[in-house]
Design a protein around this motif. Structure first.
Motif, PDB file in Angstrom:
ATOM      1  N   GLY A   1     -26.394  24.017 -28.246  1.00 15.47           N
ATOM      2  CA  GLY A   1     -27.387  25.058 -28.524  1.00 15.47           C
ATOM      3  C   GLY A   1     -28.817  24.687 -28.175  1.00 15.47           C
ATOM      4  N   ARG A   2     -29.002  23.525 -27.539  1.00 16.81           N
ATOM      5  CA  ARG A   2     -30.365  23.111 -27.224  1.00 16.81           C
ATOM      6  C   ARG A   2     -30.726  23.512 -25.794  1.00 16.81           C
ATOM      7  N   ASN A   3     -32.015  23.403 -25.466  1.00 15.77           N
ATOM      8  CA  ASN A   3     -32.505  23.693 -24.114  1.00 15.77           C
ATOM      9  C   ASN A   3     -32.835  22.386 -23.422  1.00 15.77           C
ATOM     10  N   ILE A   4     -32.543  22.303 -22.147  1.00 15.68           N
ATOM     11  CA  ILE A   4     -32.902  21.081 -21.422  1.00 15.68           C
ATOM     12  C   ILE A   4     -33.725  21.422 -20.180  1.00 15.68           C
ATOM     13  N   ALA A   5     -34.530  20.454 -19.773  1.00 14.57           N
ATOM     14  CA  ALA A   5     -35.152  20.484 -18.448  1.00 14.57           C
ATOM     15  C   ALA A   5     -34.793  19.145 -17.825  1.00 14.57           C
ATOM     16  N   GLN A   6     -34.104  19.184 -16.700  1.00 10.55           N
ATOM     17  CA  GLN A   6     -33.636  17.951 -16.072  1.00 10.55           C
ATOM     18  C   GLN A   6     -34.300  17.789 -14.710  1.00 10.55           C
ATOM     19  N   SER A   7     -34.886  16.623 -14.505  1.00  8.08           N
ATOM     20  CA  SER A   7     -35.479  16.345 -13.200  1.00  8.08           C
ATOM     21  C   SER A   7     -34.940  15.010 -12.710  1.00  8.08           C
ATOM     22  N   GLN A   8     -35.060  14.755 -11.429  1.00 10.63           N
ATOM     23  CA  GLN A   8     -34.567  13.497 -10.911  1.00 10.63           C
ATOM     24  C   GLN A   8     -35.427  12.995  -9.770  1.00 10.63           C
ATOM     25  N   SER A   9     -35.319  11.715  -9.546  1.00  4.42           N
ATOM     26  CA  SER A   9     -36.056  11.121  -8.444  1.00  4.42           C
ATOM     27  C   SER A   9     -35.150  10.075  -7.813  1.00  4.42           C
ATOM     28  N   TYR A  10     -35.067  10.109  -6.506  1.00  2.00           N
ATOM     29  CA  TYR A  10     -34.264   9.108  -5.807  1.00  2.00           C
ATOM     30  C   TYR A  10     -34.885   8.900  -4.456  1.00  2.00           C
ATOM     31  N   GLU A  11     -34.511   7.795  -3.814  1.00  2.00           N
ATOM     32  CA  GLU A  11     -35.133   7.487  -2.532  1.00  2.00           C
ATOM     33  C   GLU A  11     -34.300   8.065  -1.388  1.00  2.00           C
ATOM     34  N   PRO A  12     -34.929   8.241  -0.200  1.00  2.00           N
ATOM     35  CA  PRO A  12     -34.181   8.842   0.916  1.00  2.00           C
ATOM     36  C   PRO A  12     -33.176   7.873   1.538  1.00  2.00           C
ATOM     37  N   VAL A  13     -32.222   7.386   0.721  1.00  2.00           N
ATOM     38  CA  VAL A  13     -31.146   6.500   1.190  1.00  2.00           C
ATOM     39  C   VAL A  13     -29.846   6.963   0.534  1.00  2.00           C
ATOM     40  N   SER A  14     -28.678   6.631   1.139  1.00  2.00           N
ATOM     41  CA  SER A  14     -27.395   7.081   0.578  1.00  2.00           C
ATOM     42  C   SER A  14     -27.047   6.325  -0.698  1.00  2.00           C
ATOM     43  N   ARG A  15     -27.267   5.008  -0.690  1.00  2.00           N
ATOM     44  CA  ARG A  15     -26.990   4.184  -1.867  1.00  2.00           C
ATOM     45  C   ARG A  15     -28.137   3.203  -2.037  1.00  2.00           C
ATOM     46  N   GLY A  16     -28.340   2.761  -3.273  1.00  2.00           N
ATOM     47  CA  GLY A  16     -29.402   1.804  -3.546  1.00  2.00           C
ATOM     48  C   GLY A  16     -30.730   2.503  -3.715  1.00  2.00           C
ATOM     49  N   GLY A  17     -31.766   1.731  -3.947  1.00  2.00           N
ATOM     50  CA  GLY A  17     -33.084   2.313  -4.200  1.00  2.00           C
ATOM     51  C   GLY A  17     -33.176   2.771  -5.641  1.00  2.00           C
ATOM     52  N   LEU A  18     -34.400   2.937  -6.096  1.00  2.00           N
ATOM     53  CA  LEU A  18     -34.614   3.375  -7.472  1.00  2.00           C
ATOM     54  C   LEU A  18     -34.130   4.805  -7.649  1.00  2.00           C
ATOM     55  N   SER A  19     -33.320   5.007  -8.674  1.00  2.00           N
ATOM     56  CA  SER A  19     -32.822   6.353  -8.961  1.00  2.00           C
ATOM     57  C   SER A  19     -32.991   6.608 -10.449  1.00  2.00           C
ATOM     58  N   ARG A  20     -33.412   7.826 -10.773  1.00  2.00           N
ATOM     59  CA  ARG A  20     -33.523   8.142 -12.198  1.00  2.00           C
ATOM     60  C   ARG A  20     -33.357   9.635 -12.415  1.00  2.00           C
ATOM     61  N   SER A  21     -32.914   9.973 -13.618  1.00  2.00           N
ATOM     62  CA  SER A  21     -32.886  11.380 -13.997  1.00  2.00           C
ATOM     63  C   SER A  21     -33.405  11.489 -15.419  1.00  2.00           C
ATOM     64  N   ASP A  22     -34.255  12.478 -15.635  1.00  2.00           N
ATOM     65  CA  ASP A  22     -34.897  12.656 -16.936  1.00  2.00           C
ATOM     66  C   ASP A  22     -34.438  13.944 -17.587  1.00  2.00           C
ATOM     67  N   LEU A  23     -34.324  13.914 -18.908  1.00  2.00           N
ATOM     68  CA  LEU A  23     -34.028  15.125 -19.668  1.00  2.00           C
ATOM     69  C   LEU A  23     -35.102  15.340 -20.713  1.00  2.00           C
ATOM     70  N   ILE A  24     -35.666  16.538 -20.720  1.00  2.00           N
ATOM     71  CA  ILE A  24     -36.540  16.954 -21.811  1.00  2.00           C
ATOM     72  C   ILE A  24     -35.686  17.885 -22.656  1.00  2.00           C
ATOM     73  N   ILE A  25     -35.501  17.547 -23.916  1.00  2.00           N
ATOM     74  CA  ILE A  25     -34.624  18.336 -24.791  1.00  2.00           C
ATOM     75  C   ILE A  25     -35.512  19.062 -25.802  1.00  2.00           C
ATOM     76  N   SER A  26     -35.380  20.387 -25.851  1.00  2.00           N
ATOM     77  CA  SER A  26     -36.239  21.147 -26.754  1.00  2.00           C
ATOM     78  C   SER A  26     -35.469  22.353 -27.275  1.00  2.00           C
ATOM     79  N   ASP A  27     -36.093  23.100 -28.180  1.00  2.00           N
ATOM     80  CA  ASP A  27     -35.401  24.274 -28.716  1.00  2.00           C
ATOM     81  C   ASP A  27     -35.696  25.531 -27.907  1.00  2.00           C
ATOM     82  N   GLY A  28     -36.891  25.651 -27.348  1.00  2.00           N
ATOM     83  CA  GLY A  28     -37.160  26.749 -26.416  1.00  2.00           C
ATOM     84  C   GLY A  28     -37.442  26.123 -25.056  1.00  2.00           C
TER      85      GLY A  28
END
Lengths: 379, 180
Positions: free
Chosen positions: B31-58
């Motif tokens: 029942g919660r709301n999420i905003a998901q963003s991600q960042s990765y480098e222009p490579v198939s594998r390797g490089g810094l990769s991350r995904s963020d979730l902001i969890i809120s009610d609205g």
């Protein structure tokens, strides 16, 4: 029954277009817009639509124009370098008044720039990218839900007004996944362009009508028509007669002035008593929302004016909000070296001071950055 | 419930974005709301990769991360990338084998053998699911039941059993955890 799903901004563009009746997509996938094409490739065949991956951006824009002239609601999607390539054909669509939608997901530029990083460097290009005086509408969604509803609206406006409509997202909004309640987005009746009706011998494809939007001939209906990128008379054929040329070009811009209330859209947050007004679009507007909330919590009277229809700019609305709030300064955070701030300056004509806040390092502007600048301004 | 921010970080190919998608889908089911963003480098594998979730009610005012409640670091490439977003209340979970130099500060850092556990289960690629098990056990971000269901609906059926084992193993790791 609520239909809550996690939807990416780019996917939302595709679904919003399809909901408004778009049934043709031609594109050349490019980061960070590729998911629009990906979604269209998956979803269009399910509703009897057509997806074509073209050989390049120029051809895809041409195919979109051709499909629209053939009677389909059509769309393409691109980013920076591809948007540059599309400009010539986009100008053709503006001049020949062909309804179509172009999604441009802004990435770092110029040239190939920073493909995966957000930017808002195409604000001026979206308005003036193609040469010559031309009508164009640009919508700037700031969430996944708005990417859906604004792309739907783009399809509708392009049909109603016979004008290309650009949906301008930044990479952060294009790639942002948000929880969207699809049932909360109101269904609107399907909108189509006006088709030619009545006696065939009198039909002129660019006739001057009361609403300045000439009816289009539907292929197969038997109306004789002619379409060209050359400046044309009401009968569709090229002209260099000064009076006719001036009237023809003036009509296309008058057309947009006449229908301002149909396409103008903006949102305000805490503007009534604002000492400082922030004007921003896309991810910068989301940062500004949080900054306004933080500043208000500290007793600082800040407000946000967010153009949803970016071009033509909602100038009267901004002037009214500035006048009624009494704000002395307008802060314009944007991910470029200062584009939107120029339009705000032009609109306000000195009635309030304007301060720009740019960021061009490939990172999104943060709420702290905006709140910090606001505190600095208010001393 | 207030808003919470989670970052799953590591090296490209470790399934961090999939893990974030699973977590996001579990949270929406709760029942919660999420905003998901991600960042990765222009490579198939390797490089810094991350995904963020902001969890809120609205709808979140700002949908990108600025202060992390939970940070997962699954690879040494990501060990320093997020330190600026941590505060005294942050919980940092790091891989004890692949992150040799975990961030140190006023926040709590817990080092756990995510990748080693995955390897012992027979597939190092389920380290992301092991980590989700640890997040369920160690934080109040998301209930284990919703996560289990979301793992099943977001991954191929042929890996269903392996994923169930990986998720349980991740939860078990937290019963015997040691501070880094």
């Amino acid at each position: 029954m609520s239909q809550r799903i996690n939807l990416q901004g780019n996917h939302a563009c595709a679904l919003g277009a399809i909901r408004a009746g778009c049934r043709f997509f031609a594109g050349y996938p490019i980061t960070p817009s590729s998911e629009v094409a990906e979604s269209m490739a998956r979803e269009l065949p399910k509703v009897g639509g057509t997806f074509i991956q073209m050989e390049d951006e120029i051809a895809s824009m041409a195919a979109v124009i051709g499909a629209s002239m053939g009677g389909m609601k059509s769309m393409t999607a691109t980013s920076g370098p591809g948007f540059s390539l599309k400009q010539e054909n986009l100008g053709y669509a503006c001049g020949a008044e062909i309804p179509c939608v172009i999604v441009n997901v802004m990435r770092g530029g110029p040239s190939t720039g920073m493909p995966t990083r957000p930017s808002q460097g195409d604000i001026m290009q979206a308005r003036w990218g193609t040469h010559g005086d031309h009508p164009i509408i640009v919508l700037a969604p700031a969430s996944a839900a708005e990417a859906f509803s604004e792309t739907s609206r783009a399809v509708e406006l392009s049909e109603q007004l016979r004008v290309p409509v650009v949906v301008l997202l930044d990479e952060a909004i294009g790639h942002l996944v948000e929880t969207v309640d699809l049932d909360a987005i109101p269904e609107t009746p399907e909108v189509w362009r006006k088709w030619a009706e009545g006696p065939k011998q009198d039909y002129e494809p660019y006739a001057v009508t009361d609403d300045m939007v000439p009816p289009m001939s539907r292929p197969g209906d038997g109306y004789r028509t002619h379409t060209t990128g050359l400046t044309h008379a009401p009968n569709g054929f090229p002209t260099q007669n000064p009076a006719i040329a001036e009237a023809a070009l003036t009509r296309t811009t008058t057309k947009l002035d006449l229908h301002r209330e149909r396409y103008e859209s903006w949102r305000v947050r805490q503007c009534d008593d604002a000492d400082l007004l922030i004007v921003a679009i896309g991810i910068s507007a989301r940062a500004a929302q949080a900054a306004v909330d933080d500043l208000r919590a500290d007793g600082v009277k800040a407000g946000l004016f967010r153009p949803v229809t970016l071009w033509p700019f909602p100038e009267e609305a901004l002037r009214e909000v500035v006048a009624s709030s009494g704000a002395k300064t307008v802060l314009v955070p944007e991910m470029n070296q200062g584009q939107l701030v120029l339009e705000v300056e032009r609109v306000l004509k000195g009635s309030a001071g304007t301060v720009g806040l740019g960021r061009i390092d490939g990172e999104a502007i943060t709420p702290d950055q905006i709140a910090g600048k606001a505190r600095e301004i208010l001393g | 419930m207030g808003s919470q921010q989670v970052r799953l970080s590591g090296s490209g190919g470790q399934g961090l974005i999939l893990a974030a998608r699973i977590l996001a889908s579990a949270l929406v089911a709760e029942g919660r709301n999420i905003a998901q963003s991600q960042s990765y480098e222009p490579v198939s594998r390797g490089g810094l990769s991350r995904s963020d979730l902001i969890i809120s009610d609205g709808e979140a005012a700002f949908p990108l991360a600025d202060t992390l409640d939970v940070l997962l670091i699954l690879h040494g490439d990501a060990s320093r990338a997020s330190t600026g977003l941590l505060n005294a209340k942050s919980l940092v979970l790091t891989d004890s084998d692949l992150v040799t130099d975990p961030p140190k500060g006023r926040f709590k850092t817990v080092s756990l053998p995510f990748s080693e556990t995955a390897r012992l289960l027979g597939n190092k690629r389920v380290a992301n699911i092991v980590a989700l098990g640890a997040i369920a056990a160690r934080s109040d971000i998301c209930g284990a039941g919703a996560l289990e269901a979301a793992i099943a609906s977001n991954t191929p059926p042929k890996f269903a059993r392996l994923n169930v084992e990986a998720f349980a193993a991740g939860q078990n790791l937290c019963k015997a955890e040691v501070p880094a």
